[in-house]
Scaffold this motif. Structure first.
Motif, PDB file in Angstrom:
ATOM      1  N   UNK A 179      45.459  67.220  11.144  1.00 51.59           N
ATOM      2  CA  UNK A 179      44.449  68.335  10.927  1.00 51.59           C
ATOM      3  C   UNK A 179      43.777  69.014  12.048  1.00 51.59           C
ATOM      4  N   UNK A 180      43.656  68.145  12.856  1.00 49.69           N
ATOM      5  CA  UNK A 180      43.019  68.827  14.338  1.00 49.69           C
ATOM      6  C   UNK A 180      44.012  69.579  14.861  1.00 49.69           C
ATOM      7  N   UNK A 181      45.311  69.117  15.169  1.00 52.21           N
ATOM      8  CA  UNK A 181      46.363  70.101  15.396  1.00 52.21           C
ATOM      9  C   UNK A 181      46.502  71.226  14.791  1.00 52.21           C
ATOM     10  N   UNK A 182      46.391  71.067  13.413  1.00 53.41           N
ATOM     11  CA  UNK A 182      46.489  72.473  12.705  1.00 53.41           C
ATOM     12  C   UNK A 182      45.533  73.485  12.849  1.00 53.41           C
ATOM     13  N   UNK A 183      44.253  72.855  13.093  1.00 53.21           N
ATOM     14  CA  UNK A 183      43.189  73.618  12.900  1.00 53.21           C
ATOM     15  C   UNK A 183      42.826  74.536  14.446  1.00 53.21           C
ATOM     16  N   UNK A 184      43.461  73.589  15.707  1.00 52.17           N
ATOM     17  CA  UNK A 184      43.299  74.288  16.825  1.00 52.17           C
ATOM     18  C   UNK A 184      44.271  75.214  17.097  1.00 52.17           C
ATOM     19  N   UNK A 185      45.195  75.672  16.322  1.00 57.51           N
ATOM     20  CA  UNK A 185      46.054  76.719  16.267  1.00 57.51           C
ATOM     21  C   UNK A 185      44.825  78.170  16.282  1.00 57.51           C
ATOM     22  N   UNK A 186      43.807  78.035  15.568  1.00 56.62           N
ATOM     23  CA  UNK A 186      42.869  78.919  15.720  1.00 56.62           C
ATOM     24  C   UNK A 186      42.295  79.270  17.093  1.00 56.62           C
ATOM     25  N   UNK A 191      49.113  77.698  21.063  1.00 55.81           N
ATOM     26  CA  UNK A 191      50.229  77.030  21.568  1.00 55.81           C
ATOM     27  C   UNK A 191      49.569  75.934  22.768  1.00 55.81           C
ATOM     28  N   UNK A 192      48.773  76.286  23.504  1.00 57.29           N
ATOM     29  CA  UNK A 192      48.285  75.217  24.432  1.00 57.29           C
ATOM     30  C   UNK A 192      47.508  74.262  23.844  1.00 57.29           C
ATOM     31  N   UNK A 193      46.368  74.464  22.901  1.00 59.07           N
ATOM     32  CA  UNK A 193      45.628  73.238  22.505  1.00 59.07           C
ATOM     33  C   UNK A 193      46.286  72.442  21.453  1.00 59.07           C
ATOM     34  N   UNK A 194      47.079  73.128  20.668  1.00 59.23           N
ATOM     35  CA  UNK A 194      48.044  72.151  19.676  1.00 59.23           C
ATOM     36  C   UNK A 194      48.966  71.402  20.641  1.00 59.23           C
ATOM     37  N   UNK A 195      49.522  71.888  21.670  1.00 54.52           N
ATOM     38  CA  UNK A 195      50.374  70.872  22.443  1.00 54.52           C
ATOM     39  C   UNK A 195      49.670  69.997  23.001  1.00 54.52           C
ATOM     40  N   UNK A 196      48.604  70.132  23.531  1.00 55.06           N
ATOM     41  CA  UNK A 196      47.459  69.025  24.328  1.00 55.06           C
ATOM     42  C   UNK A 196      47.366  67.928  23.352  1.00 55.06           C
ATOM     43  N   UNK A 197      46.914  68.501  21.992  1.00 53.48           N
ATOM     44  CA  UNK A 197      46.633  67.312  21.083  1.00 53.48           C
ATOM     45  C   UNK A 197      47.683  66.613  20.451  1.00 53.48           C
ATOM     46  N   UNK A 198      48.851  66.986  20.629  1.00 58.17           N
ATOM     47  CA  UNK A 198      50.045  66.762  19.956  1.00 58.17           C
ATOM     48  C   UNK A 198      50.421  65.641  21.116  1.00 58.17           C
ATOM     49  N   UNK A 199      50.699  65.918  22.359  1.00 55.24           N
ATOM     50  CA  UNK A 199      50.922  65.278  23.404  1.00 55.24           C
ATOM     51  C   UNK A 199      50.035  63.905  23.256  1.00 55.24           C
ATOM     52  N   UNK A 200      48.889  64.016  23.035  1.00 56.66           N
ATOM     53  CA  UNK A 200      47.836  62.910  23.310  1.00 56.66           C
ATOM     54  C   UNK A 200      48.198  61.925  22.172  1.00 56.66           C
ATOM     55  N   UNK A 257      54.045  62.981  15.408  1.00 55.17           N
ATOM     56  CA  UNK A 257      55.080  63.589  16.103  1.00 55.17           C
ATOM     57  C   UNK A 257      55.798  64.596  15.359  1.00 55.17           C
ATOM     58  N   UNK A 258      56.546  64.259  14.197  1.00 51.78           N
ATOM     59  CA  UNK A 258      57.071  64.947  13.477  1.00 51.78           C
ATOM     60  C   UNK A 258      56.235  66.328  12.811  1.00 51.78           C
ATOM     61  N   UNK A 259      55.161  65.922  12.036  1.00 49.07           N
ATOM     62  CA  UNK A 259      54.192  67.207  11.861  1.00 49.07           C
ATOM     63  C   UNK A 259      53.730  67.997  12.798  1.00 49.07           C
ATOM     64  N   UNK A 260      53.357  67.496  13.915  1.00 45.56           N
ATOM     65  CA  UNK A 260      52.915  68.099  15.013  1.00 45.56           C
ATOM     66  C   UNK A 260      54.018  69.124  15.817  1.00 45.56           C
ATOM     67  N   UNK A 261      55.139  68.672  15.672  1.00 43.85           N
ATOM     68  CA  UNK A 261      56.491  69.391  15.999  1.00 43.85           C
ATOM     69  C   UNK A 261      56.635  70.918  15.339  1.00 43.85           C
ATOM     70  N   UNK A 262      56.545  70.394  13.951  1.00 44.12           N
ATOM     71  CA  UNK A 262      56.592  71.452  12.918  1.00 44.12           C
ATOM     72  C   UNK A 262      55.626  72.653  13.137  1.00 44.12           C
ATOM     73  N   UNK A 263      54.336  72.279  13.297  1.00 39.92           N
ATOM     74  CA  UNK A 263      53.138  73.225  13.649  1.00 39.92           C
ATOM     75  C   UNK A 263      53.492  73.979  14.738  1.00 39.92           C
ATOM     76  N   UNK A 264      53.686  73.033  15.972  1.00 41.99           N
ATOM     77  CA  UNK A 264      54.033  73.810  17.233  1.00 41.99           C
ATOM     78  C   UNK A 264      55.041  74.995  17.135  1.00 41.99           C
ATOM     79  N   UNK A 265      56.390  74.440  16.592  1.00 41.47           N
ATOM     80  CA  UNK A 265      57.260  75.489  16.346  1.00 41.47           C
ATOM     81  C   UNK A 265      57.179  76.369  15.652  1.00 41.47           C
ATOM     82  N   UNK A 266      56.527  76.367  14.727  1.00 43.52           N
ATOM     83  CA  UNK A 266      55.926  77.504  13.985  1.00 43.52           C
ATOM     84  C   UNK A 266      55.160  78.445  14.955  1.00 43.52           C
ATOM     85  N   UNK A 267      54.269  77.961  15.652  1.00 47.33           N
ATOM     86  CA  UNK A 267      53.570  78.964  16.382  1.00 47.33           C
ATOM     87  C   UNK A 267      54.346  79.516  17.664  1.00 47.33           C
ATOM     88  N   UNK A 268      55.209  78.690  18.193  1.00 48.30           N
ATOM     89  CA  UNK A 268      56.058  79.339  19.040  1.00 48.30           C
ATOM     90  C   UNK A 268      57.010  80.341  18.448  1.00 48.30           C
TER      91      UNK A 268
END
Length: 186
Positions: A77-84, A94-103, A111-122
């Motif tokens: 949820x944090x990764x998704x909302x960080x997109x805003x 891209x920056x904040x979701x990547x940081x949260x995903x890596x942590x 890992x899987x869901x975070x990748x999907x969110x970040x890939x869409x944002x890319x």
């Protein structure tokens, strides 16, 4: 892996043999293993006796799994909302979701869901950049009185906000089937 299945296999039982020893139906054993839900009442007591585990210790294993799942869902949820954050920071989506995903990527689920969110944002960022580069040229020939670049920017931001909201709603409903794009960058 299922807690009951793990304990059953360590004890050397098949599903059929465990059902026979406990007096539970084979279907009950299969359901407990496939859903990984905590056994209650008589089922808990019988399984605890056969596995020689205190009922409270068996319940604790299920509670730990539930805590982990809740923690993972919160991370997603944090990764998704960080997109805003793109509303205030260029490429913040891209920056904040990547940081949260890596942590939080120690968990396969996050890992899987975070990748999907970040890939869409890319993909979204690349398309937005392309549209913003093309907009002045299109504006010059077709919409000379309208600042098309602002229309493109605000429309793209609105679409991204709607996607974040739709994803948040799915997460609230524990539906993790979203943003399954065929293109993967990470």
């Amino acid at each position: 892996m299922s807690i009951i299945k793990n304990i059953r296999e360590k004890s050397g039982y098949t599903q059929f043999k465990l059902a026979k020893i406990t007096g539970l139906s084979l279907r009950t054993i299969q359901r407990l293993e496939s859903t990984n839900k905590e056994p209650k009442g008589h089922t808990l007591t019988v399984l605890s006796d056969v596995f020689d585990i205190e009922p409270s210790k068996l319940q604790d294993q299920f509670k730990n799994i539930e805590k982990t799942k809740t923690s993972e869902t919160t991370s997603i949820r944090f990764i998704n909302l960080s997109v805003l954050s793109c509303l205030g920071i260029p490429f913040g989506n891209l920056i904040l979701p990547l940081i949260l995903w890596r942590i939080n990527r120690k968990s396969k689920f996050v890992d899987e869901i975070g990748r999907r969110i970040i890939n869409f944002q890319i993909i979204w960022s690349a398309i937005l950049c392309l549209l913003l580069c093309i907009a002045p040229f299109i504006n010059k020939f077709f919409f000379s009185g309208t600042p098309l670049i602002l229309v493109v920017l605000f429309s793209a931001m609105a679409i991204n906000i709607m996607i974040v909201c739709a994803t948040a709603i799915k997460l609230q409903r524990n539906n993790f089937d979203f943003l399954n794009l065929p293109i993967r960058f990470i």
